[in-house]
Design a protein around this motif. Structure first.
Motif, short mmCIF file in Angstrom:
data_model
loop_
_atom_site.label_atom_id
_atom_site.label_comp_id
_atom_site.label_asym_id
_atom_site.label_seq_id
_atom_site.Cartn_x
_atom_site.Cartn_y
_atom_site.Cartn_z
N PRO A 135 57.84 58.41 0.20
CA PRO A 135 58.41 58.91 1.45
C PRO A 135 59.22 60.19 1.30
CG PRO A 135 58.66 56.53 1.31
CD PRO A 135 58.16 56.99 -0.03
N ALA A 136 60.01 60.29 0.22
CA ALA A 136 60.81 61.49 0.02
C ALA A 136 59.93 62.71 -0.22
CB ALA A 136 61.77 61.28 -1.16
N GLU A 137 58.88 62.53 -1.01
CA GLU A 137 57.95 63.63 -1.28
C GLU A 137 57.24 64.05 0.00
OE1 GLU A 137 54.05 64.62 -4.09
OE2 GLU A 137 55.18 62.76 -4.38
N LEU A 138 56.89 63.06 0.83
CA LEU A 138 56.22 63.38 2.10
C LEU A 138 57.16 64.17 3.01
CD1 LEU A 138 53.81 63.09 4.02
CD2 LEU A 138 54.83 60.94 4.82
N ARG A 139 58.41 63.75 3.10
CA ARG A 139 59.36 64.47 3.95
C ARG A 139 59.53 65.90 3.49
NH1 ARG A 139 62.14 59.47 3.83
NH2 ARG A 139 63.47 60.21 2.13
N ALA A 140 59.58 66.12 2.18
CA ALA A 140 59.72 67.47 1.66
C ALA A 140 58.50 68.32 2.00
CB ALA A 140 59.92 67.42 0.14
#
Length: 267
Positions: free
Chosen positions: A190-195
């Motif tokens: 999720p964090a990578e997707l948000r970035a």
């Protein structure tokens, strides 16, 4: 189709899980109609209910009603698919539809300019649905087809849509469907997707670098409705060994011109 939901169904929904997100009786009927009409039909009851997020008992009653009214058809062995009324409705919508003609004309121009397959796709629920495809001249093609439904997080079109959501909407969607991988390159954190979505929002386009289908690299530019909400995107699909990533990125201005031409077309 309204009035099908019972108090027992409401209690089942209240316990949580995907079924609690199915909505009211109309939402459930429409979700079931969409799930049963998805490519690959006939679909079994359990599969349709799971795809629509509707409790199985409630799904069975609604599906039977849709069969009786002609919107769905039963194969007699527990499978469901589109019925005569939904087929007639689809034909009435698409035959001579000005919006479809405009989309196809714009995509055909784009396809001729860049020499690759192009698509128009929109968000339908928690997936992307391809509305228009104009195949490129290369003998090697991707596996896409009109009506195909694809994940939001692994496709360039889907990333354009996700980049238009606020934090709460994105978190809710990820909570419902997760981030399952399609290839070894898929973004599943999720964090990578948000970035990545922050970059999409900033630069105005999204890239799928063999994340949804190995050997296929795509670039997409968002398409907005009349209110400025991202509803989908124009997509260019290339075969990775025939065109480099850099060459694909050089096409972004042409794709953006087409996306801008479709602004407000679908509402």
């Amino acid at each position: 189709m309204a009035g099908i939901e019972t108090s027992a169904d409401s209690q089942t929904d209240a316990r949580g899980g995907r079924s609690s997100l199915a909505g009211n009786a109309t939402d459930k009927a429409l979700n079931l109609l969409e799930a049963a009409s998805a490519p690959g039909y006939p679909h079994r009851l359990g599969d349709v209910a799971a795809a629509a997020g509707v409790p199985k008992a409630s799904a069975h009653r609604i599906l039977q009603n849709l069969v009786v009214t002609g919107f769905l058809a039963s194969d007699g062995n527990g499978g469901y698919g589109p019925g005569p009324r939904i087929r007639a409705l689809a034909a009435r919508i698409t035959q001579g539809c000005e919006e479809d003609q405009v989309m196809r004309a714009e995509l055909e121009v784009l396809g001729r300019r860049i020499g690759h397959t192009v698509h128009m796709g929109v968000r339908t629920g928690d997936v992307v649905t391809l509305l228009v495809k104009v195949a490129g001249p290369n003998p090697v093609q991707d596996s896409s087809r009109v009506g195909m439904q694809l994940p939001l997080h692994t496709t360039a079109i889907g990333k354009c849509v996700l980049a238009g959501l606020d934090d709460g909407q994105l978190a809710s969607l990820v909570g419902r469907v997760g981030l399952p991988p399609r290839t070894e390159n898929s973004v599943t954190d999720p964090a990578e997707l948000r970035a990545e979505l922050a970059k999409v929002h900033e630069r105005g386009f999204a890239l799928d670098d063999e994340e949804n289908e190995i050997g296929v690299r795509c670039l997409a530019v968002p398409v907005h409705d009349a209110k400025g909400v991202v509803i989908g995107a124009v997509n260019v699909s290339t075969i990775a060994f025939l065109e480099t990533r850099e060459a694909l990125l050089s096409r972004v201005d042409l794709v953006r011109t087409t996306a801008d031409a479709l602004h407000g077309l679908l509402g």
